[in-house]
Design a protein around this motif. Structure first.
Motif, short mmCIF file in Angstrom:
data_model
loop_
_atom_site.label_atom_id
_atom_site.label_comp_id
_atom_site.label_asym_id
_atom_site.label_seq_id
_atom_site.Cartn_x
_atom_site.Cartn_y
_atom_site.Cartn_z
N THR A 29 0.88 -1.17 0.00
CA THR A 29 0.00 0.00 0.00
C THR A 29 0.92 1.22 0.00
O THR A 29 2.13 1.09 0.20
CB THR A 29 -0.98 0.08 1.19
N VAL A 32 2.37 1.56 4.18
CA VAL A 32 3.30 0.48 4.49
C VAL A 32 2.69 -0.78 3.88
O VAL A 32 1.53 -0.77 3.49
CB VAL A 32 3.48 0.30 6.03
N PHE A 33 3.45 -1.86 3.80
CA PHE A 33 2.89 -3.10 3.27
C PHE A 33 1.93 -3.72 4.30
O PHE A 33 2.18 -3.64 5.51
CB PHE A 33 3.98 -4.10 2.91
N PRO A 59 -8.13 -4.44 17.08
CA PRO A 59 -8.91 -4.30 15.85
C PRO A 59 -8.00 -4.13 14.62
O PRO A 59 -6.91 -3.58 14.71
CB PRO A 59 -9.72 -3.03 16.10
N LEU A 60 -8.48 -4.63 13.49
CA LEU A 60 -7.75 -4.52 12.22
C LEU A 60 -8.43 -3.48 11.33
O LEU A 60 -9.62 -3.21 11.48
CB LEU A 60 -7.76 -5.87 11.50
N HIS A 63 -9.70 -2.97 4.35
CA HIS A 63 -9.32 -2.23 3.14
C HIS A 63 -10.29 -2.53 2.00
O HIS A 63 -10.66 -3.69 1.80
CB HIS A 63 -7.90 -2.62 2.72
N THR A 94 -7.61 6.43 7.41
CA THR A 94 -8.52 5.40 7.92
C THR A 94 -9.60 6.08 8.75
O THR A 94 -9.28 6.91 9.61
CB THR A 94 -7.75 4.38 8.79
N VAL A 96 -12.67 5.48 11.47
CA VAL A 96 -13.34 4.55 12.38
C VAL A 96 -14.81 4.97 12.45
O VAL A 96 -15.13 6.09 12.84
CB VAL A 96 -12.68 4.53 13.77
N PRO A 138 -3.29 -5.51 8.93
CA PRO A 138 -2.38 -4.68 9.71
C PRO A 138 -1.07 -4.56 8.91
O PRO A 138 -0.94 -5.16 7.84
CB PRO A 138 -2.15 -5.50 10.97
N GLU A 176 2.27 4.70 8.64
CA GLU A 176 0.90 4.21 8.60
C GLU A 176 -0.09 5.36 8.44
O GLU A 176 0.18 6.50 8.81
CB GLU A 176 0.57 3.44 9.88
N SER A 177 -1.28 4.99 7.95
CA SER A 177 -2.33 5.98 7.67
C SER A 177 -2.72 6.78 8.91
O SER A 177 -2.62 6.32 10.04
CB SER A 177 -3.57 5.26 7.14
N ILE A 179 -5.43 7.94 11.35
CA ILE A 179 -6.71 7.33 11.75
C ILE A 179 -7.56 8.37 12.47
O ILE A 179 -7.09 9.02 13.41
CB ILE A 179 -6.52 6.12 12.68
N LEU A 220 -12.04 2.80 23.29
CA LEU A 220 -11.33 2.47 22.05
C LEU A 220 -9.98 1.83 22.37
O LEU A 220 -9.28 2.25 23.28
CB LEU A 220 -11.08 3.74 21.23
N ARG A 221 -9.63 0.83 21.58
CA ARG A 221 -8.31 0.23 21.72
C ARG A 221 -7.53 0.53 20.44
O ARG A 221 -7.91 0.13 19.36
CB ARG A 221 -8.42 -1.28 21.87
N SER A 223 -3.80 0.02 18.88
CA SER A 223 -2.53 -0.63 19.24
C SER A 223 -1.39 0.38 19.18
O SER A 223 -0.42 0.26 19.90
CB SER A 223 -2.26 -1.81 18.33
O1 TXA Z 1 -1.46 2.50 6.83
C1 TXA Z 1 -2.10 1.65 7.45
O2 TXA Z 1 -3.12 1.93 8.10
C2 TXA Z 1 -1.60 0.21 7.39
C3 TXA Z 1 -1.77 -0.31 5.97
C4 TXA Z 1 -1.46 -1.77 5.83
O3 TXA Z 1 -3.04 0.00 5.49
N1 TXA Z 1 -2.27 -0.62 8.35
C5 TXA Z 1 -2.07 -0.49 9.66
O4 TXA Z 1 -2.73 -1.41 10.41
O5 TXA Z 1 -1.34 0.33 10.15
P1 TXA Z 1 -2.40 -1.71 11.94
O6 TXA Z 1 -3.18 -2.91 12.29
O7 TXA Z 1 -0.93 -1.76 12.16
O8 TXA Z 1 -3.02 -0.52 12.68
C6 TXA Z 1 -4.42 -0.49 12.82
C7 TXA Z 1 -4.79 0.59 13.80
C8 TXA Z 1 -4.60 0.07 15.17
O9 TXA Z 1 -3.96 1.04 15.96
C9 TXA Z 1 -6.03 -0.20 15.60
O10 TXA Z 1 -6.18 -0.19 16.95
C10 TXA Z 1 -6.78 0.91 14.87
O11 TXA Z 1 -6.16 0.91 13.62
N2 TXA Z 1 -8.18 0.55 14.69
C11 TXA Z 1 -8.71 -0.30 13.80
N3 TXA Z 1 -10.02 -0.45 14.00
C12 TXA Z 1 -10.33 0.33 15.05
C13 TXA Z 1 -11.53 0.58 15.78
N4 TXA Z 1 -12.67 0.00 15.48
N5 TXA Z 1 -11.46 1.44 16.81
C14 TXA Z 1 -10.31 2.02 17.13
N6 TXA Z 1 -9.15 1.80 16.52
C15 TXA Z 1 -9.16 0.97 15.49
#
Ligand code: TXA
Ligand code: MG
Length: 328
Positions: A29, A32-33, A59-60, A63, A94, A96, A138, A176-177, A179, A220-221, A223
């Motif tokens: 992407t 990041v990948f 949470p994931l 996409h 991203t 939510v 993720p 990363e994006s 959020i 909210l969680r 990571s």
């Molecule tokens: O750039 C990006 O966002 C990358 C690429 C692959 O798209 N993905 C990424 O995913 O960074 P990950 O899993 O490393 O980070 C996801 C973040 C986490 O901090 C997670 O908690 C938050 O998104 N998240 C996802 N769904 C959520 C939700 N329902 N409520 C609160 N936080 C959420």
């Protein structure tokens, strides 16, 4: 063994088939990948947590390809969501939003909300357009480690742990994006990225709060909110202006790497190995993770990173550096 698929029409079709069959696929992407599984393939979604070594209640992000109909998956009907989609998708944002009944709870970490993103990377788009469900992904790294910005990085991290990695140009954004939570009246910036708080405020015409400023975030969680994240093996020092001499005196210069852009900063650390980056937030973001990763590969024990300016453009980089530097 993990198979590397070329970013050709054939390779992308093979990646889509693999996802439909419940396999795990690393894919490019612009940020990041990602480590992808089709959201409807429950074992594959569980496999993401296993491959990453990540706690299963996190949470994931789901996409989607451009124009994907989110009806039933996620509620993006609010005026604010519409504005952000119009203005920033496809791209590194991203949102939510409330979960729809079709979105499995395993993707959302059991929450009634879901993070949705429509990436701009052409290979990601071609892949996602072939699918009839979103792809949970993720970053394709082991939990807590530096995110990958090339297919080679993904193989370094996850070889043998995923079925396929789809090749593609390295990530242009590099972190990363951004959020943003649209779950209440108050819009909250959950994770800073290259789409800035200022840009969001301007587009929405309202204030965007930081998590520390928001009263209703307890449930909210995120990571990224864990104290330690995005860590290289080397000890990372984020060096504020004026601290150069003291820092230089207390770390082994022969096994340290200095990364910065200001002439005065680089001058103090000239007895170390030095990487000079352009004084530009977008370009530093693009090269940040690859620089940390290369430093580990070369066996540096310490990295000294010039502390970036404190304006909004650099907030995402500050965030990642500060987390990576937090070590006990
Ligand atoms: O750039 C990006 O966002 C990358 C690429 C692959 O798209 N993905 C990424 O995913 O960074 P990950 O899993 O490393 O980070 C996801 C973040 C986490 O901090 C997670 O908690 C938050 O998104 N998240 C996802 N769904 C959520 C939700 N329902 N409520 C609160 N936080 C959420
Ligand atoms: Mg990550």
């Amino acid at each position: 063994m993990t198979e590397l698929l070329q970013a050709s029409e054939q390779g992308i079709a093979a990646a889509a088939n693999a996802l439909n069959e419940g396999k795990l696929v690393g894919f490019p992407t612009e940020t990041v990948f990602g480590l992808g599984a089709l959201v409807t393939q429950h074992e594959a979604v569980a496999g993401i947590f296993e491959a990453k070594g990540r706690p299963a209640d996190h949470p994931l992000i789901a996409h989607i390809g451009p124009g994907f109909d989110l009806e039933g998956w996620a509620d993006v009907s609010s005026p604010k969501a519409k504005i952000l989609i119009e203005k920033f998708w496809p791209g590194p944002l991203t949102m939510v939003v409330p979960r729809g009944p079709k979105m499995p709870l395993a993707v959302t970490g059991g929450q009634q909300s879901v993070g949705i993103r429509c990436p701009s990377h052409p290979v990601a788009q071609q892949l996602l357009l072939l699918l009839h469900a979103p792809v949970a992904a993720p970053s394709a790294n082991r939990f807590g480690k530096v995110s990958p910005t090339s297919s080679a990085h993904v193989l370094d991290e996850l070889n043998g742990r995923v079925d396929f990695v789809l090749d593609g140009d390295s990530s242009q954004v590099g972190i990363e994006s951004t959020i943003v939570s649209l779950l209440s009246e108050q819009v909250v910036l959950l994770r800073p990225g290259t789409i800035t708080r200022d840009q969001l405020q301007q587009a929405l015409g309202c204030e965007v709060l930081l998590p520390s400023e928001s009263a209703d975030l307890q449930n909210l969680r995120v990571s990224g909110n864990l104290e330690q994240h995005y860590c290289p093996d080397a000890k990372l020092h984020v060096c504020k202006l004026g601290n150069e001499l003291a820092l230089s005196a207390r770390i082994p210069n022969e096994s340290a790497l200095a990364v910065g852009w200001s002439a005065s900063f680089l001058e103090v650390f000239k007895s170390m190995s030095v990487i000079r980056l352009p004084n530009d937030a977008a370009q530093v973001a693009q090269r940040l993770y690859a620089t940390l990763r290369d430093a580990d590969k070369q066996g540096f024990t310490h990295i000294v990173f010039e502390c970036p300016p404190s304006d909004e453009n650099w907030r995402g980089i500050h965030d990642r550096l500060n987390r990576a530097a937090l070590k006990t």
